[in-house]
Motif scaffolding. Structure first.
Motif, PDB file in Angstrom:
ATOM      1  N   ILE A  61     -52.750 -62.189  14.454  1.00 49.47           N
ATOM      2  CA  ILE A  61     -53.841 -61.911  15.075  1.00 49.47           C
ATOM      3  C   ILE A  61     -55.034 -62.374  14.259  1.00 49.47           C
ATOM      4  O   ILE A  61     -55.147 -62.143  12.750  1.00 49.47           O
ATOM      5  CB  ILE A  61     -53.968 -60.305  15.296  1.00 49.47           C
ATOM      6  N   LEU A  62     -55.956 -63.270  14.646  1.00 52.97           N
ATOM      7  CA  LEU A  62     -57.236 -63.729  13.983  1.00 52.97           C
ATOM      8  C   LEU A  62     -58.230 -62.479  13.725  1.00 52.97           C
ATOM      9  O   LEU A  62     -58.225 -61.757  14.728  1.00 52.97           O
ATOM     10  CB  LEU A  62     -57.836 -64.754  14.841  1.00 52.97           C
ATOM     11  N   THR A  83     -52.129 -57.891  20.698  1.00 59.82           N
ATOM     12  CA  THR A  83     -51.429 -59.251  20.859  1.00 59.82           C
ATOM     13  C   THR A  83     -50.182 -58.781  21.749  1.00 59.82           C
ATOM     14  O   THR A  83     -49.825 -58.083  22.029  1.00 59.82           O
ATOM     15  CB  THR A  83     -51.010 -59.846  19.633  1.00 59.82           C
ATOM     16  N   GLY A  84     -49.557 -60.030  22.152  1.00 59.81           N
ATOM     17  CA  GLY A  84     -48.176 -59.911  22.886  1.00 59.81           C
ATOM     18  C   GLY A  84     -47.120 -60.204  22.108  1.00 59.81           C
ATOM     19  O   GLY A  84     -47.120 -60.789  21.074  1.00 59.81           O
ATOM     20  N   ALA A  88     -44.139 -57.018  25.699  1.00 63.68           N
ATOM     21  CA  ALA A  88     -44.860 -55.913  25.370  1.00 63.68           C
ATOM     22  C   ALA A  88     -46.319 -56.257  25.011  1.00 63.68           C
ATOM     23  O   ALA A  88     -46.332 -57.505  24.544  1.00 63.68           O
ATOM     24  CB  ALA A  88     -44.144 -55.262  24.152  1.00 63.68           C
ATOM     25  N   ARG A  89     -47.339 -55.432  25.039  1.00 61.25           N
ATOM     26  CA  ARG A  89     -48.561 -55.588  24.298  1.00 61.25           C
ATOM     27  C   ARG A  89     -48.467 -54.903  23.189  1.00 61.25           C
ATOM     28  O   ARG A  89     -48.258 -53.592  23.197  1.00 61.25           O
ATOM     29  CB  ARG A  89     -49.606 -54.910  25.540  1.00 61.25           C
ATOM     30  N   VAL A  90     -48.950 -55.137  22.317  1.00 63.33           N
ATOM     31  CA  VAL A  90     -48.870 -54.505  20.793  1.00 63.33           C
ATOM     32  C   VAL A  90     -50.413 -54.344  20.609  1.00 63.33           C
ATOM     33  O   VAL A  90     -51.171 -55.208  20.475  1.00 63.33           O
ATOM     34  CB  VAL A  90     -48.189 -55.414  19.684  1.00 63.33           C
ATOM     35  N   ARG A  91     -50.803 -52.964  20.104  1.00 65.62           N
ATOM     36  CA  ARG A  91     -51.817 -52.752  19.986  1.00 65.62           C
ATOM     37  C   ARG A  91     -52.064 -52.130  18.622  1.00 65.62           C
ATOM     38  O   ARG A  91     -51.148 -51.114  18.181  1.00 65.62           O
ATOM     39  CB  ARG A  91     -52.495 -51.690  20.927  1.00 65.62           C
ATOM     40  N   LEU A  92     -52.749 -52.541  17.791  1.00 68.08           N
ATOM     41  CA  LEU A  92     -53.099 -52.112  16.214  1.00 68.08           C
ATOM     42  C   LEU A  92     -54.160 -51.334  16.128  1.00 68.08           C
ATOM     43  O   LEU A  92     -55.177 -51.626  16.768  1.00 68.08           O
ATOM     44  CB  LEU A  92     -53.162 -53.271  15.303  1.00 68.08           C
ATOM     45  N   ILE A  93     -54.359 -50.343  15.679  1.00 67.84           N
ATOM     46  CA  ILE A  93     -55.354 -49.347  15.156  1.00 67.84           C
ATOM     47  C   ILE A  93     -55.536 -48.907  13.710  1.00 67.84           C
ATOM     48  O   ILE A  93     -54.314 -48.415  13.394  1.00 67.84           O
ATOM     49  CB  ILE A  93     -55.398 -48.089  16.386  1.00 67.84           C
TER      50      ILE A  93
END
Length: 112
Positions: A61-62, A83-84, A88-93
């Protein structure tokens, strides 16, 4: 209304399985999988922006794709990125305290 079957969560669970094999050396995040968003795998990091950054880099992920906001009256910074992976959609927090103004000033003075 009946609850969805576990198979409804296949996409994020398969992504998690892939990550556990491929990225076992990275910091362990808090994980989130939900029937509300059945295609999402959420990886969150509390008081650990270094962990967020390690995963951001590993997932390709940029930095320019990371969103920044503050919550709790400006006391907590929040980084998010998505990102994908497969289906799946991967969500970073990432969550971290915002340094107090006096602390930030003392750091600036120490750099000079």
């Amino acid at each position: 209304m009946s609850a969805p079957a576990l198979s409804a969560l296949n996409a994020p669970l398969l992504a998690l399985r892939q990550f556990s094999a491929e990225f076992a050396h990275l910091p362990a995040p808090t994980l989130g999988v939900s029937t509300i968003f059945p295609d999402r795998l959420e990886l969150s990091f509390h008081d650990d922006l270094a962990g967020f950054e390690a995963w951001r880099s590993a997932l390709g992920i940029l930095p320019s794709s990371v969103n920044y906001r503050e919550q709790s009256g400006g006391r907590t910074r929040v980084l998010t990125a998505e990102t994908g992976c497969a289906d799946a959609r991967v969500r970073l927090i990432g969550y971290a305290d915002v340094p107090a103004r006096d602390e930030a000033r003392s750091r600036q003075g120490a750099v000079r």
